[in-house]
Design a protein around this motif. Structure first.
Motif, PDB file in Angstrom:
ATOM      1  N   ILE A 129       0.962  -1.307   0.081  1.00  0.00           N
ATOM      2  CA  ILE A 129      -0.165  -0.041   0.066  1.00  0.00           C
ATOM      3  C   ILE A 129       0.876   1.122   0.053  1.00  0.00           C
ATOM      4  N   ASP A 130       0.635   2.177  -0.936  1.00  0.00           N
ATOM      5  CA  ASP A 130       1.699   3.271  -1.087  1.00  0.00           C
ATOM      6  C   ASP A 130       1.321   4.366   0.074  1.00  0.00           C
ATOM      7  N   SER A 131       2.467   4.735   0.634  1.00  0.00           N
ATOM      8  CA  SER A 131       2.097   5.731   1.861  1.00  0.00           C
ATOM      9  C   SER A 131       1.672   6.900   1.509  1.00  0.00           C
ATOM     10  N   ASN A 132       1.884   7.237   0.098  1.00  0.00           N
ATOM     11  CA  ASN A 132       1.222   8.560  -0.508  1.00  0.00           C
ATOM     12  C   ASN A 132       0.331   8.141  -1.550  1.00  0.00           C
ATOM     13  N   PRO A 133      -1.175   8.106  -0.806  1.00  0.00           N
ATOM     14  CA  PRO A 133      -2.224   7.625  -1.781  1.00  0.00           C
ATOM     15  C   PRO A 133      -2.307   8.428  -3.021  1.00  0.00           C
ATOM     16  N   PRO A 134      -3.148   7.787  -4.181  1.00  0.00           N
ATOM     17  CA  PRO A 134      -3.693   6.216  -4.355  1.00  0.00           C
ATOM     18  C   PRO A 134      -2.693   5.267  -4.579  1.00  0.00           C
ATOM     19  N   THR A 135      -2.892   4.055  -4.018  1.00  0.00           N
ATOM     20  CA  THR A 135      -2.088   3.001  -4.440  1.00  0.00           C
ATOM     21  C   THR A 135      -2.313   2.667  -5.852  1.00  0.00           C
ATOM     22  N   ILE A 136      -1.347   2.595  -6.599  1.00  0.00           N
ATOM     23  CA  ILE A 136      -1.672   2.178  -8.135  1.00  0.00           C
ATOM     24  C   ILE A 136      -1.516   0.733  -8.499  1.00  0.00           C
ATOM     25  N   ILE A 137      -2.389  -0.197  -8.804  1.00  0.00           N
ATOM     26  CA  ILE A 137      -2.134  -1.446  -9.019  1.00  0.00           C
ATOM     27  C   ILE A 137      -2.302  -1.718 -10.577  1.00  0.00           C
ATOM     28  N   MET A 138      -1.438  -2.177 -11.465  1.00  0.00           N
ATOM     29  CA  MET A 138      -1.763  -2.564 -12.767  1.00  0.00           C
ATOM     30  C   MET A 138      -2.132  -3.972 -12.951  1.00  0.00           C
ATOM     31  N   LEU A 139      -3.054  -4.436 -13.541  1.00  0.00           N
ATOM     32  CA  LEU A 139      -3.209  -5.830 -13.965  1.00  0.00           C
ATOM     33  C   LEU A 139      -3.010  -6.125 -15.324  1.00  0.00           C
ATOM     34  N   CYS A 140      -2.286  -7.318 -15.613  1.00  0.00           N
ATOM     35  CA  CYS A 140      -1.850  -7.360 -16.785  1.00  0.00           C
ATOM     36  C   CYS A 140      -2.121  -8.820 -17.227  1.00  0.00           C
ATOM     37  N   GLY A 141      -2.031  -9.359 -18.298  1.00  0.00           N
ATOM     38  CA  GLY A 141      -2.142 -10.808 -18.636  1.00  0.00           C
ATOM     39  C   GLY A 141      -2.645 -11.080 -19.982  1.00  0.00           C
ATOM     40  N   LEU A 142      -2.906 -12.371 -20.442  1.00  0.00           N
ATOM     41  CA  LEU A 142      -3.271 -12.595 -21.955  1.00  0.00           C
ATOM     42  C   LEU A 142      -4.881 -12.444 -21.808  1.00  0.00           C
ATOM     43  N   GLN A 143      -5.391 -12.300 -23.048  1.00  0.00           N
ATOM     44  CA  GLN A 143      -6.968 -12.482 -23.081  1.00  0.00           C
ATOM     45  C   GLN A 143      -7.425 -14.005 -22.560  1.00  0.00           C
ATOM     46  N   GLY A 144      -8.617 -13.520 -21.771  1.00  0.00           N
ATOM     47  CA  GLY A 144      -9.206 -14.933 -21.251  1.00  0.00           C
ATOM     48  C   GLY A 144      -8.505 -15.450 -19.965  1.00  0.00           C
ATOM     49  N   ALA A 145      -7.647 -14.626 -19.485  1.00  0.00           N
ATOM     50  CA  ALA A 145      -7.257 -15.382 -18.153  1.00  0.00           C
ATOM     51  C   ALA A 145      -7.835 -14.836 -17.019  1.00  0.00           C
ATOM     52  N   GLY A 146      -8.986 -13.782 -17.295  1.00  0.00           N
ATOM     53  CA  GLY A 146      -9.579 -13.555 -16.129  1.00  0.00           C
ATOM     54  C   GLY A 146      -9.379 -12.237 -15.495  1.00  0.00           C
ATOM     55  N   LYS A 147      -8.706 -11.198 -16.181  1.00  0.00           N
ATOM     56  CA  LYS A 147      -8.210  -9.875 -15.818  1.00  0.00           C
ATOM     57  C   LYS A 147      -9.381  -9.074 -15.272  1.00  0.00           C
ATOM     58  N   THR A 148     -10.442  -8.987 -16.252  1.00  0.00           N
ATOM     59  CA  THR A 148     -11.573  -7.948 -15.641  1.00  0.00           C
ATOM     60  C   THR A 148     -12.287  -8.271 -14.563  1.00  0.00           C
ATOM     61  N   THR A 149     -12.741  -9.653 -14.378  1.00  0.00           N
ATOM     62  CA  THR A 149     -13.394 -10.346 -13.372  1.00  0.00           C
ATOM     63  C   THR A 149     -12.409 -10.144 -12.124  1.00  0.00           C
ATOM     64  N   HIS A 150     -11.094 -10.275 -12.080  1.00  0.00           N
ATOM     65  CA  HIS A 150     -10.263 -10.438 -10.992  1.00  0.00           C
ATOM     66  C   HIS A 150      -9.810  -8.986 -10.556  1.00  0.00           C
ATOM     67  N   ALA A 151     -10.135  -7.973 -11.526  1.00  0.00           N
ATOM     68  CA  ALA A 151      -9.894  -6.495 -11.001  1.00  0.00           C
ATOM     69  C   ALA A 151     -11.155  -6.145 -10.180  1.00  0.00           C
ATOM     70  N   GLY A 152     -12.432  -6.637 -10.603  1.00  0.00           N
ATOM     71  CA  GLY A 152     -13.419  -6.657  -9.598  1.00  0.00           C
ATOM     72  C   GLY A 152     -13.561  -7.361  -8.324  1.00  0.00           C
ATOM     73  N   LYS A 153     -12.704  -8.610  -8.378  1.00  0.00           N
ATOM     74  CA  LYS A 153     -12.602  -9.459  -6.948  1.00  0.00           C
ATOM     75  C   LYS A 153     -11.563  -8.504  -6.212  1.00  0.00           C
ATOM     76  N   LEU A 154     -10.532  -8.018  -6.763  1.00  0.00           N
ATOM     77  CA  LEU A 154      -9.665  -7.263  -6.249  1.00  0.00           C
ATOM     78  C   LEU A 154     -10.184  -6.006  -5.506  1.00  0.00           C
ATOM     79  N   ALA A 155     -10.866  -5.384  -6.289  1.00  0.00           N
ATOM     80  CA  ALA A 155     -11.836  -4.097  -5.688  1.00  0.00           C
ATOM     81  C   ALA A 155     -12.590  -4.395  -4.358  1.00  0.00           C
ATOM     82  N   ARG A 156     -13.387  -5.710  -4.676  1.00  0.00           N
ATOM     83  CA  ARG A 156     -14.099  -6.327  -3.459  1.00  0.00           C
ATOM     84  C   ARG A 156     -13.438  -6.433  -2.329  1.00  0.00           C
ATOM     85  N   HIS A 157     -12.040  -7.023  -2.486  1.00  0.00           N
ATOM     86  CA  HIS A 157     -11.319  -7.172  -1.488  1.00  0.00           C
ATOM     87  C   HIS A 157     -10.877  -6.165  -0.752  1.00  0.00           C
ATOM     88  N   PHE A 158     -10.591  -4.766  -1.341  1.00  0.00           N
ATOM     89  CA  PHE A 158     -10.135  -3.669  -0.685  1.00  0.00           C
ATOM     90  C   PHE A 158     -11.358  -3.245  -0.208  1.00  0.00           C
TER      91      PHE A 158
END
Length: 450
Positions: free
Chosen positions: A99-128
């Motif tokens: 977590i960045d001491s100077n917000p916002p904390t920037i998280i970049m998701l990357c990966g191949l098409q079909g790996a589940g990036k977008t869904t996991h962006a949502g899961k990560l948002a829910r986690h936070f």
């Protein structure tokens, strides 16, 4: 979850190591034979060949040492070494998101098409969100209109805003603008959902490098599909060489009985698995604990994860109220339903059982927990009136007919539920009396109700 993940590996490793248990002293030959089976089990589970070679060499070197051969429980010592080396292979200890001491904390998701990036962006948002953070999702996958739409749908379902710039194809600009937006709208976590391709190419990498150098994310998380086995490891290696990722989110671990990619990624890339996706729901994201996973694979259970799930699900205040109701014997069918729903929210019961020490996948095959039966119980209780739930004794034949009609169940189902409830109340009463008796009798009472 390990009921499915690593199922084959788990069975074979436990089989190979249990052969050592039957022996008193161990010879070098005994260790060799066991390690040959362990090696085959790992290779069949899709673990990278170089990783397997190194792993076996480490275990052997430690197992043939003096402390094991001269120990009173040599087999236990070898199993302990395998457990420690498996844990080390997956990264020793869990690695949290920085977590960045100077917000916002920037998280970049990357990966191949079909790996589940977008869904996991949502899961990560829910986690936070659960940690009382204020996440923002950013649509940086601009070439497929469907990708932006998908992120908006995911954002809506987790109740997190999605930042987009209409008709803009400049992803670096979108990333930069999203950070300004986050600052002015007090969002402290920014999750960038980037484009994926079907394969790795220069265009994709250049775009990701451009976002990276422009906004300098504190975390670059690669989303990989564990079902692709050895390919997942190759993908991780390529992305890491180009982008210097900070960690991995491994998806679809619940659907892969082999799971070898999860054992190879850290050893090959040097980068930790930070999260695992273990189901379709937006809550199905777990922090990855190497030590707990190693224990689960070796059939030693994972009580810590069960405790985590219980603490997340059960409200302390509710638990106290429930104790009080049991004491006063005012426990109703509403309480019964509430308890059942809380247990079900912890995930499939089969998964919880798989985390218990000594329960292996073979045992789980013989246990059939029919979730449909629980649905029926829920439907029957919900078809009752408040009065009926508080005092089931008033449920006569005509009331029974109404309840089974309303819940689409049978008279047998309803009678069974009412009997179970009656029995559980009797049991609670007995426990109460035993506790009281034990207190009166002092030390001559029952030892387990002190």
């Amino acid at each position: 979850v390990v009921g499915m993940i690593f199922e084959n590996l788990s069975e074979k490793l436990q089989g190979a190591l249990s052969k050592l248990r039957g022996k008193g002293k161990l010879s070098e030959k005994d260790v060799d034979l066991a390690m040959r089976e362990v090696k085959l089990a790992l290779l069949e589970s899709d673990v990278n060949f170089k990783v397997v070679k190194q792993f076996i060499s480490n275990v052997k070197e430690r197992s043939i040492g003096k402390e094991v051969m001269e120990s009173l429980t040599p087999a236990q010592q070898v199993i302990k070494i395998v457990n420690e080396e498996l844990t080390a292979l997956m990264g020793k200890k869990e690695e949290k998101i920085q977590i960045d001491s100077n917000p916002p904390t920037i998280i970049m998701l990357c990966g191949l098409q079909g790996a589940g990036k977008t869904t996991h962006a949502g899961k990560l948002a829910r986690h936070f969100l659960k940690q009382n953070k204020k996440p923002l999702l950013v649509a940086c996958a601009v070439y497929r209109p469907a990708a932006i739409k998908q992120l908006q749908v995911v954002g809506k379902s987790v109740d997190v805003p999605v930042f987009t710039i209409e008709d803009c194809k400049d992803v670096t600009k979108i990333a930069n603008e999203s950070i300004k937006f986050a600052n002015s709208n007090s969002k402290d976590i920014v999750i960038l959902d980037t484009a994926g391709r079907l394969h790795i190419d220069d265009v994709l990498m250049d775009e990701l490098k451009s976002i990276k150098s422009s906004v300098k994310p504190i975390e670059i998380l690669l989303v990989v599909d564990s079902m692709t086995g050895q390919d997942a490891v190759n993908v991780a290696e390529s992305f890491n060489n180009e982008l210097d990722i900070t960690g991995v989110i491994m998806t679809k671990l619940d659907g892969d009985a082999r799971g070898g990619a999860a054992l190879s990624i850290k050893a090959i890339t040097g980068k930790p698995i930070k999260f695992i996706g273990v189901g379709e729901k937006l809550d199905d994201l777990e922090q990855f604990y190497p030590d707990r996973m190693a224990s689960r694979i070796l059939g030693m259970g994972d009580i810590l994860s069960v405790i985590d799930k219980v603490q997340k699900q059960f409200d302390l205040k509710q638990t106290k109220e429930l104790e009080e109701k049991i004491r006063k014997q005012s426990f109703t069918l509403d309480d019964f339903l509430n308890q059942m729903q809380q247990v079900r929210n912890m995930g499939p019961l089969q998964d919880l059982l798989s985390m218990m020490p000594g329960v292996n996948s073979k045992m789980l095959k013989d246990i059939n927990i029919d979730e449909k039966e629980l649905d029926k119980i829920e439907a029957m209780i919900l078809s009752m009136t408040k009065k009926e739930r508080e005092n089931p004794d008033i449920i006569d034949n005509s009331r029974k007919q109404r309840i089974i009609k309303g819940s689409g169940t049978s008279i047998t189902n309803l009678n069974k539920l009412l009997k179970q409830f009656k029995d559980s109340k009797k049991m609670m009463k007995k426990m109460q009396e035993m506790t009281k008796g034990a207190k009166k009798k002092g030390k001559f009472g029952l030892p387990f109700f002190k």
